[in-house]
Design a protein around this motif. Structure first.
Motif, PDB file in Angstrom:
ATOM      1  N   GLN A   1      51.484  43.876  32.589  1.00  9.44           N
ATOM      2  CA  GLN A   1      50.074  44.247  32.496  1.00  9.44           C
ATOM      3  C   GLN A   1      49.836  45.031  31.219  1.00  9.44           C
ATOM      4  OE1 GLN A   1      48.690  47.650  32.836  1.00  9.44           O
ATOM      5  NE2 GLN A   1      50.750  48.554  32.795  1.00  9.44           N
TER       6      GLN A   1
ATOM      7  N   ASP B   1      46.742  47.757  30.044  1.00 10.65           N
ATOM      8  CA  ASP B   1      45.504  48.458  30.415  1.00 10.65           C
ATOM      9  C   ASP B   1      45.018  48.077  31.814  1.00 10.65           C
ATOM     10  OD1 ASP B   1      45.504  49.704  27.911  1.00 10.65           O
ATOM     11  OD2 ASP B   1      44.456  48.001  27.006  1.00 10.65           O
ATOM     12  N   GLY B   2      45.956  47.866  32.735  1.00 10.74           N
ATOM     13  CA  GLY B   2      45.575  47.622  34.122  1.00 10.74           C
ATOM     14  C   GLY B   2      45.237  46.174  34.457  1.00 10.74           C
ATOM     15  N   THR B   3      45.361  45.284  33.479  1.00  8.11           N
ATOM     16  CA  THR B   3      45.063  43.865  33.715  1.00  8.11           C
ATOM     17  C   THR B   3      46.311  43.035  33.436  1.00  8.11           C
ATOM     18  OG1 THR B   3      42.819  44.285  32.976  1.00  8.11           O
ATOM     19  CG2 THR B   3      43.501  41.986  33.075  1.00  8.11           C
ATOM     20  N   LEU B   4      46.564  42.040  34.303  1.00  5.86           N
ATOM     21  CA  LEU B   4      47.736  41.187  34.103  1.00  5.86           C
ATOM     22  C   LEU B   4      47.586  40.379  32.817  1.00  5.86           C
ATOM     23  CD1 LEU B   4      48.476  39.789  37.675  1.00  5.86           C
ATOM     24  CD2 LEU B   4      49.394  41.837  36.564  1.00  5.86           C
ATOM     25  N   LYS B   5      48.697  40.235  32.105  1.00  5.50           N
ATOM     26  CA  LYS B   5      48.673  39.440  30.882  1.00  5.50           C
ATOM     27  C   LYS B   5      48.880  37.963  31.230  1.00  5.50           C
ATOM     28  CE  LYS B   5      50.340  40.837  27.063  1.00  5.50           C
ATOM     29  NZ  LYS B   5      51.091  41.391  25.915  1.00  5.50           N
ATOM     30  N   ARG B   6      48.470  37.101  30.313  1.00  2.00           N
ATOM     31  CA  ARG B   6      48.635  35.662  30.538  1.00  2.00           C
ATOM     32  C   ARG B   6      50.102  35.317  30.809  1.00  2.00           C
ATOM     33  NH1 ARG B   6      46.987  30.163  29.151  1.00  2.00           N
ATOM     34  NH2 ARG B   6      48.904  29.108  28.533  1.00  2.00           N
TER      35      ARG B   6
ATOM     36  N   LEU C   1      45.392  49.227  38.976  1.00  2.00           N
ATOM     37  CA  LEU C   1      45.964  47.968  38.469  1.00  2.00           C
ATOM     38  C   LEU C   1      45.517  46.798  39.343  1.00  2.00           C
ATOM     39  CD1 LEU C   1      48.036  46.299  36.792  1.00  2.00           C
ATOM     40  CD2 LEU C   1      49.784  47.070  38.384  1.00  2.00           C
ATOM     41  N   SER C   2      44.961  45.777  38.710  1.00  2.00           N
ATOM     42  CA  SER C   2      44.453  44.631  39.460  1.00  2.00           C
ATOM     43  C   SER C   2      45.479  43.493  39.453  1.00  2.00           C
ATOM     44  CB  SER C   2      43.134  44.168  38.821  1.00  2.00           C
ATOM     45  OG  SER C   2      42.825  42.881  39.282  1.00  2.00           O
TER      46      SER C   2
ATOM     47  N   GLU D   1      45.064  40.752  41.717  1.00  2.00           N
ATOM     48  CA  GLU D   1      44.493  39.646  42.492  1.00  2.00           C
ATOM     49  C   GLU D   1      44.871  38.280  41.928  1.00  2.00           C
ATOM     50  OE1 GLU D   1      40.377  40.925  42.588  1.00  2.00           O
ATOM     51  OE2 GLU D   1      41.331  42.710  43.457  1.00  2.00           O
ATOM     52  N   ALA D   2      44.955  38.204  40.612  1.00  2.00           N
ATOM     53  CA  ALA D   2      45.273  36.921  39.973  1.00  2.00           C
ATOM     54  C   ALA D   2      46.629  36.399  40.414  1.00  2.00           C
ATOM     55  CB  ALA D   2      45.231  37.074  38.448  1.00  2.00           C
TER      56      ALA D   2
END
Lengths: 250, 322
Positions: free
Chosen positions: B10, B12-17, B47-48, B50-51
């Motif tokens: 991740q 900044d709290g978002t999963l990377k590609r 941290l999200s 869901e993806a």
């Protein structure tokens, strides 16, 4: 300051890779071998630290065959004090046994700092240095392009995607070198002569069993032959057209 | 149990590609082995993940703490190794700056082999087989895993994320504080652009540019692509100090696999070709019609780059604004 540098003998990056007749290795005939470029940065950094601290010892260690003595001599010619060759018959395809052999050699050696190249340019596992750190339970920073050491502490900078991480650690520690850390010196004639007299200890060892075995080695698929779309700036529209309609990337 | 553990990166709290790419590889492997895909992520509170469920994770372990907002090698290695010890056949993660740093630490802790920068993971005759480029892509090595567990880092931009809805049940776990070196900050690069290793389009320059200042025409071309392009450089120009090492493509630089690679004034030395030969489409612009780069290129223009590139920039701007 006592510094160990782990090094490796690798084919020159300009070498053309040819698969040997047995299909299981590269054909080494006619290939020039060099001190791994990233290890060169590590050796240089060790020498600079020793010079800055006004004393100490720089020990280079490698795992390899007898031919790796030449690689150790290169590091000694740059200015390292002594070398250790952990002699094996063949290098494994799994980095773990190599890291274990190096860790066993370095454990209890009283090193303030262990430097390695971030990866070897042959198998590019980017593994051994950081594995050695884990096995010795030392703090470690990988792929370092800037390093400052003072008063038993270090600050390192390592490049990540779209930024630079600043990492602090205490000695003893392991640091693996990236390009940009320094500009390695060329061994001077005096250094080359001196290197011949420096201690080089050869210790035959048996590596731990690897967890990976050879399955196949092949050249990457050939790219399909391309074409020249034209000459000069007038060819740009034809290129754009090809990228849009044929390649579909625009 | 033939479950696979996927480490989710991740920022900044978002999963990377690359996390979704690793999930795709993990899903394919688990389906083959008849097991589940479990994922694990460390990151800041909020941290999200869901993806992860939408991309194939049956279960997701999440360890959030302000202390691991940035990558911290000690807690990452300790937390993930503790989970991975629970009998996972394979531990997969992207071979990014983080993944390349973490993977060997995990393998050392798990006392299991490591296959780095893999381009293929398969099951053949009941054994896990991993393909990885060696000599910077001059050859591909296939390795059979003989150990009960393996850590595999996966080359970014190589595995395609898949839509594979699974439960993605989230379970919170604690961050294991393991000390070690500590990341105190991340400095932004001087030129805030997309990283050359992650860019969909790379515009790379070589000695043919003749001078550091002339790279401005490549910056312009990259900018014309609207934020999805990065400028790359050959070893010669990095060694000359014209460009930063972060931009170097080749055996002692980065290996890139963009959709489009435009080589400008680059002759095409073996060590450079090794770093970009997996690009989907390669364009070469060079005044020397015999330059080796044309053999690697899908499309070539023979000519003066100082005339060709500005024209190309103009055309790209025109079609993008159309």
């Amino acid at each position: 300051m006592k510094i160990a540098v782990c090094i490796k003998r690798v084919p020159d990056t300009e070498a053309r890779v040819k698969i040997a007749a047995n299909g299981a290795a590269i054909d080494e005939s006619g290939v020039k071998f060099i001190l791994n470029p990233y290890d060169e940065f590590a050796v240089e950094e060790a020498l600079r630290l020793k010079e800055k601290m006004g004393g100490g010892e720089v020990v280079v260690v490698t795992v390899g065959g007898d031919v790796s003595q030449e690689t150790i001599r290169t590091a000694l010619a740059m200015g390292a004090d002594r070398g250790v060759l952990l002699k094996v018959d063949a290098m494994p395809l799994d980095p773990v046994p190599v890291a274990r052999a190096l860790a066993d050699e370095l454990r209890g050696g009283g090193f303030d700092l262990i430097l390695c190249g971030k990866q070897a340019v042959d198998d590019s596992s980017h593994a051994v240095g950081l594995m050695v750190a884990e096995l010795l339970e030392l703090p470690a920073v990988g792929a370092v392009a800037k390093l400052e050491i003072a008063d038993g502490k270090g600050v390192a900078e390592r490049e990540i995607e779209g930024g630079v991480e600043v990492v602090e650690f205490t000695l003893p520690a392991v640091v693996t070198a990236d390009k940009g850390l320094n500009e390695p010196r060329y061994p001077a004639l005096k250094g080359i002569m001196a290197a011949k007299k420096k201690p080089l200890d050869t210790k035959p060892i048996t590596l731990a069993a690897p967890g990976l075995e050879f399955a196949a080695l092949a050249y990457p698929p050939e790219r399909q032959a391309g074409r020249i779309v034209g000459e000069g700036a007038e060819a740009v529209p034809a290129l754009i057209e090809a990228l849009r309609t044929e390649a579909k990337v625009l | 149990m033939a479950n696979v553990l996927v480490v989710l990166e991740q920022r900044d709290g978002t999963l990377k590609r690359v996390a979704l790419e690793a999930l795709a590889a993990g899903r394919a492997l688990a389906d083959h082995l008849g097991g589940e895909v479990h994922a694990i992520a460390l990151g800041p509170p909020g941290l999200s993940v869901e993806a992860a469920g939408a991309h194939g994770a049956d279960k997701v372990f999440v360890a959030t703490d302000e202390a691991v907002r940035l990558y911290q090698s000690g807690p990452y290695a300790a937390t993930i190794a503790a989970k991975a010890k629970e009998a996972y056949t394979a531990v997969l993660l992207g071979a990014t700056a983080l993944g390349k740093d973490l993977a060997p630490r995990l393998a050392a802790r798990l006392v299991c082999p490591l296959a780095s920068d893999a381009t293929e993971v398969a099951v053949e005759g009941g054994a896990l087989v991993v393909q990885r480029p060696i000599f910077a892509g001059k050859a591909n090595l296939r390795l059979r895993v003989t150990a009960a567990q393996v850590v595999v880092s996966l080359r970014p931009n190589n595995f395609r994320p898949v839509e594979a809805a699974r439960a993605g049940a989230v379970e919170s776990i604690a961050v294991v504080d393991a000390g070690g070196a500590r990341t105190t900050s991340v400095k932004a690069p001087e030129h805030a652009t997309v990283d050359v290793a992650e860019a969909a389009i790379v515009v790379a320059g070589g000695r043919g540019l003749k001078d550091a200042e002339h790279f401005a025409i490549l910056d312009d071309l990259a900018a014309a692509f609207g934020g999805q392009a990065a400028v790359g450089a050959s070893r010669a120009v990095v060694d000359a100090g014209w460009r930063a090492h972060a931009e170097q493509v080749g055996q002692t630089g980065k290996t890139v696999s963009p959709n489009l690679y435009i080589a400008v004034g680059i002759s095409g030395a073996i060590q450079h070709l090794a770093g970009m030969r997996t690009a989907k489409v390669i364009v070469a612009i060079n005044k020397d019609k015999d330059a080796p780069i044309f053999k690697a290129a899908d499309y070539g223009i023979v000519g003066d780059l100082f005339e060709v590139v500005p024209r190309l920039t103009e055309e790209v701007r025109r079609i993008r604004s159309a």
